[in-house]
Motif scaffolding. Structure first.
Motif, PDB file in Angstrom:
ATOM      1  N   GLU A  31       0.843  -1.200   0.000  1.00 58.13           N
ATOM      2  CA  GLU A  31       0.000   0.000   0.000  1.00 58.13           C
ATOM      3  C   GLU A  31       0.875   1.246   0.000  1.00 58.13           C
ATOM      4  O   GLU A  31       1.881   1.299   0.702  1.00 58.13           O
ATOM      5  N   ILE A  32       0.489   2.229  -0.810  1.00 58.25           N
ATOM      6  CA  ILE A  32       1.205   3.508  -0.882  1.00 58.25           C
ATOM      7  C   ILE A  32       0.198   4.618  -0.650  1.00 58.25           C
ATOM      8  O   ILE A  32      -0.842   4.667  -1.322  1.00 58.25           O
ATOM      9  N   ARG A  33       0.508   5.502   0.289  1.00 54.91           N
ATOM     10  CA  ARG A  33      -0.372   6.643   0.560  1.00 54.91           C
ATOM     11  C   ARG A  33       0.245   7.925   0.019  1.00 54.91           C
ATOM     12  O   ARG A  33       1.461   8.000  -0.161  1.00 54.91           O
ATOM     13  N   SER A  34      -0.597   8.922  -0.184  1.00 52.41           N
ATOM     14  CA  SER A  34      -0.107  10.238  -0.613  1.00 52.41           C
ATOM     15  C   SER A  34       0.789  10.807   0.481  1.00 52.41           C
ATOM     16  O   SER A  34       0.496  10.657   1.667  1.00 52.41           O
ATOM     17  N   GLY A  35       1.874  11.462   0.076  1.00 52.71           N
ATOM     18  CA  GLY A  35       2.767  12.083   1.047  1.00 52.71           C
ATOM     19  C   GLY A  35       3.557  11.087   1.866  1.00 52.71           C
ATOM     20  O   GLY A  35       3.903  11.348   3.018  1.00 52.71           O
ATOM     21  N   GLU A  36       3.853   9.924   1.264  1.00 52.71           N
ATOM     22  CA  GLU A  36       4.570   8.865   1.975  1.00 52.71           C
ATOM     23  C   GLU A  36       5.640   8.276   1.057  1.00 52.71           C
ATOM     24  O   GLU A  36       5.406   8.092  -0.133  1.00 52.71           O
ATOM     25  N   VAL A  37       6.802   7.991   1.643  1.00 52.53           N
ATOM     26  CA  VAL A  37       7.864   7.294   0.896  1.00 52.53           C
ATOM     27  C   VAL A  37       7.946   5.867   1.428  1.00 52.53           C
ATOM     28  O   VAL A  37       8.203   5.647   2.616  1.00 52.53           O
ATOM     29  N   VAL A  38       7.685   4.910   0.547  1.00 48.72           N
ATOM     30  CA  VAL A  38       7.810   3.501   0.916  1.00 48.72           C
ATOM     31  C   VAL A  38       9.025   2.934   0.188  1.00 48.72           C
ATOM     32  O   VAL A  38       9.091   2.971  -1.043  1.00 48.72           O
ATOM     33  N   ALA A  39       9.982   2.437   0.956  1.00 54.85           N
ATOM     34  CA  ALA A  39      11.150   1.800   0.341  1.00 54.85           C
ATOM     35  C   ALA A  39      10.816   0.337   0.081  1.00 54.85           C
ATOM     36  O   ALA A  39      10.242  -0.338   0.941  1.00 54.85           O
ATOM     37  N   LEU A  40      11.160  -0.126  -1.108  1.00 49.39           N
ATOM     38  CA  LEU A  40      10.974  -1.530  -1.465  1.00 49.39           C
ATOM     39  C   LEU A  40      12.363  -2.153  -1.509  1.00 49.39           C
ATOM     40  O   LEU A  40      13.199  -1.745  -2.316  1.00 49.39           O
ATOM     41  N   VAL A 168       5.113   8.171  -7.729  1.00 54.48           N
ATOM     42  CA  VAL A 168       6.358   8.103  -8.502  1.00 54.48           C
ATOM     43  C   VAL A 168       7.170   6.907  -8.018  1.00 54.48           C
ATOM     44  O   VAL A 168       7.386   6.746  -6.812  1.00 54.48           O
ATOM     45  N   ILE A 169       7.595   6.070  -8.960  1.00 51.33           N
ATOM     46  CA  ILE A 169       8.436   4.915  -8.632  1.00 51.33           C
ATOM     47  C   ILE A 169       9.869   5.249  -9.046  1.00 51.33           C
ATOM     48  O   ILE A 169      10.115   5.595 -10.204  1.00 51.33           O
ATOM     49  N   LEU A 170      10.794   5.173  -8.097  1.00 51.32           N
ATOM     50  CA  LEU A 170      12.203   5.467  -8.368  1.00 51.32           C
ATOM     51  C   LEU A 170      13.012   4.191  -8.206  1.00 51.32           C
ATOM     52  O   LEU A 170      13.103   3.625  -7.113  1.00 51.32           O
ATOM     53  N   ASP A 171      13.593   3.727  -9.313  1.00 45.29           N
ATOM     54  CA  ASP A 171      14.344   2.468  -9.302  1.00 45.29           C
ATOM     55  C   ASP A 171      15.828   2.749  -9.063  1.00 45.29           C
ATOM     56  O   ASP A 171      16.510   3.261  -9.948  1.00 45.29           O
ATOM     57  N   GLU A 172      16.298   2.454  -7.866  1.00 47.98           N
ATOM     58  CA  GLU A 172      17.714   2.638  -7.497  1.00 47.98           C
ATOM     59  C   GLU A 172      18.243   4.029  -7.896  1.00 47.98           C
ATOM     60  O   GLU A 172      19.240   4.141  -8.614  1.00 47.98           O
ATOM     61  N   ILE A 200       7.533   5.299  -4.285  1.00 46.51           N
ATOM     62  CA  ILE A 200       8.081   3.958  -4.057  1.00 46.51           C
ATOM     63  C   ILE A 200       9.563   4.046  -4.404  1.00 46.51           C
ATOM     64  O   ILE A 200       9.922   4.353  -5.539  1.00 46.51           O
ATOM     65  N   LEU A 201      10.399   3.809  -3.421  1.00 47.08           N
ATOM     66  CA  LEU A 201      11.852   3.931  -3.589  1.00 47.08           C
ATOM     67  C   LEU A 201      12.463   2.537  -3.551  1.00 47.08           C
ATOM     68  O   LEU A 201      12.419   1.864  -2.519  1.00 47.08           O
ATOM     69  N   ILE A 202      13.008   2.078  -4.681  1.00 41.24           N
ATOM     70  CA  ILE A 202      13.713   0.796  -4.697  1.00 41.24           C
ATOM     71  C   ILE A 202      15.175   1.097  -4.426  1.00 41.24           C
ATOM     72  O   ILE A 202      15.772   1.936  -5.099  1.00 41.24           O
ATOM     73  N   SER A 203      15.737   0.442  -3.417  1.00 39.20           N
ATOM     74  CA  SER A 203      17.122   0.756  -3.069  1.00 39.20           C
ATOM     75  C   SER A 203      17.790  -0.418  -2.372  1.00 39.20           C
ATOM     76  O   SER A 203      17.150  -1.197  -1.675  1.00 39.20           O
ATOM     77  N   HIS A 204      19.114  -0.518  -2.589  1.00 39.74           N
ATOM     78  CA  HIS A 204      19.941  -1.481  -1.854  1.00 39.74           C
ATOM     79  C   HIS A 204      20.616  -0.794  -0.679  1.00 39.74           C
ATOM     80  O   HIS A 204      21.234  -1.446   0.146  1.00 39.74           O
ATOM     81  N   ASN A 205      20.543   0.536  -0.670  1.00 43.63           N
ATOM     82  CA  ASN A 205      21.330   1.299   0.289  1.00 43.63           C
ATOM     83  C   ASN A 205      20.517   1.605   1.552  1.00 43.63           C
ATOM     84  O   ASN A 205      19.615   2.429   1.532  1.00 43.63           O
ATOM     85  N   MET A 206      20.851   0.911   2.637  1.00 39.26           N
ATOM     86  CA  MET A 206      20.085   1.055   3.879  1.00 39.26           C
ATOM     87  C   MET A 206      20.167   2.473   4.455  1.00 39.26           C
ATOM     88  O   MET A 206      19.213   2.960   5.051  1.00 39.26           O
TER      89      MET A 206
END
Length: 262
Positions: A31-40, A168-172, A200-206
Motif C-alpha cells: 500500500e502507498i499513501r499520498s505524502g509517503e515514501v515507501v522503500a521496497l 512516482v516509482i524510483l528504481d535505485e 516507491i523507492l527501490i534501493s539497496h542502500n540502507m
C-alpha cells in the motif's frame, strides 16, 4: 511531518506473476499513501523489478488486484499506468545525451503553438519546474551529457512530474552516485513527499532508505516478508527480513562486536 491520508492511493492485493516456470511474485501486498515514501527492499532476485514492472504496466500481473484510489484497475500497458498517475523513473534514465535539459524534459510532450515548437514556453516551464523542486543546474540549455550523475537523476525525476502523477516509482535512484550527488537526490525525494506524492523507492542502500523512507516493505523470494516503520525498527531487523534469517553474517558480526565491547 508526514501528511498521510487514511486510504492508500495505490494498493496491491494478492499480486502474483509467473515467467514460464519461474514464479517471480506470489501473493504480494503493498500500500502507498499520498505524502509517503515507501522503500521496497530485498536481495537480487527478490522480485523488486518484477513488482515495479507490474505496477508500471510493463509486465501485467497474472493474479491479484491493483487498486487506484480505492477502485480496482487493470494496468495492462505503460500508457494505462501513466494515465492513472503512476510515473516510473528506471535506472537507465532514458535521457538523450545530445539534447539539452529542456529538450529532455519535454521529449514526447513538446509544447507547440500554431504548429511551431514553443521553445520559450518550454524553457520557462522547465525553469519553473526545476525551481519548484530546488534543482540546481547551470543552465536549462546545457546538454544532458555535461551534467553530473546526480543532476541527470534529478532531471529524469523532474521529467516524470510533467504528467502530474500521484505516485512516482524510483528504481535505485542513488546507485553509482557519490555522497553529495546522493544527498541531492534524497533531498528531491523529500520534496516529492512534501508535494503530497506517494513515492516507491527501490534501493539497496540502507542509509538512503533510513534517511528518507517512512516505511520499508521487504520482498524475499517473491513474497512479502514484512513492512516496517523506519522510526521504530532497527536496521538489523530489516536486514534479517531481507536475508530471511535471524542468524546471518550481519547479525553475527553485530553480536561479535557487542561481545568484544562487553
Amino acid at each position: 511531518m508526514i501528511h498521510m491520508s487514511a486510504a492508500p492511493v495505490l494498493a496491491l492485493r494478492g499480486i502474483s506473476k509467473r515467467f514460464g516456470a519461474v514464479q517471480a511474485l506470489t501473493d504480494v501486498e503493498l500500500e502507498i499513501r499520498s505524502g509517503e515514501v515507501v522503500a521496497l527492499v530485498g536481495d537480487n532476485g527478490a522480485g523488486k523489478s518484477t513488482l515495479v514492472k507490474t505496477i508500471a504496466g510493463v509486465a501485467p500481473a497474472d493474479e491479484g488486484v491493483i487498486e487506484w484510489e480505492g477502485r480496482p484497475v487493470g494496468i495492462d500497458r505503460p500508457h494505462t499506468a501513466q494515465e492513472l498517475g503512476i510515473a516510473t523513473v528506471y535506472q537507465d534514465l532514458a535521457l538523450c545525451d545530445n539534447l539539452d535539459v529542456v529538450g529532455n524534459l519535454f521529449l514526447g510532450r513538446e509544447i507547440s503553438r500554431a504548429g511551431v515548437l514553443d521553445e520559450v514556453g518550454m524553457e520557462r516551464r522547465a525553469r519553473e519546474l526545476l525551481a519548484a523542486l530546488s534543482i540546481r543546474i547551470p543552465s536549462v540549455r546545457i546538454p544532458v551529457a555535461a551534467l553530473s550523475g546526480g543532476q541527470r537523476q534529478t532531471v529524469a525525476i523532474a521529467r516524470s512530474l510533467l504528467g502530474e502523477p500521484k505516485v512516482v516509482i524510483l528504481d535505485e535512484p542513488t546507485a553509482a552516485l557519490g555522497v553529495e550527488q546522493t544527498a541531492q537526490v534524497l533531498d528531491l525525494v523529500e520534496r516529492l513527499r512534501e508535494r503530497g506524492l506517494g513515492v516507491i523507492l527501490i534501493s539497496h542502500n540502507m542509509a538512503d532508505v533510513r534517511a528518507v523512507a517512512d516505511r520499508v516493505a521487504v520482498l524475499r523470494l517473491g513474497r512479502n516478508n514484512g513492512v516496517f516503520a523506519v522510526r521504530t525498527t532497527s536496521q538489523e531487523e530489516i536486514v534479517s527480513a531481507i536475508t530471511g534469517a535471524t542468524d546471518n553474517a550481519v547479525t553475527r558480526r553485530e553480536a561479535r562486536i557487542a561481545e568484544d565491547r562487553a
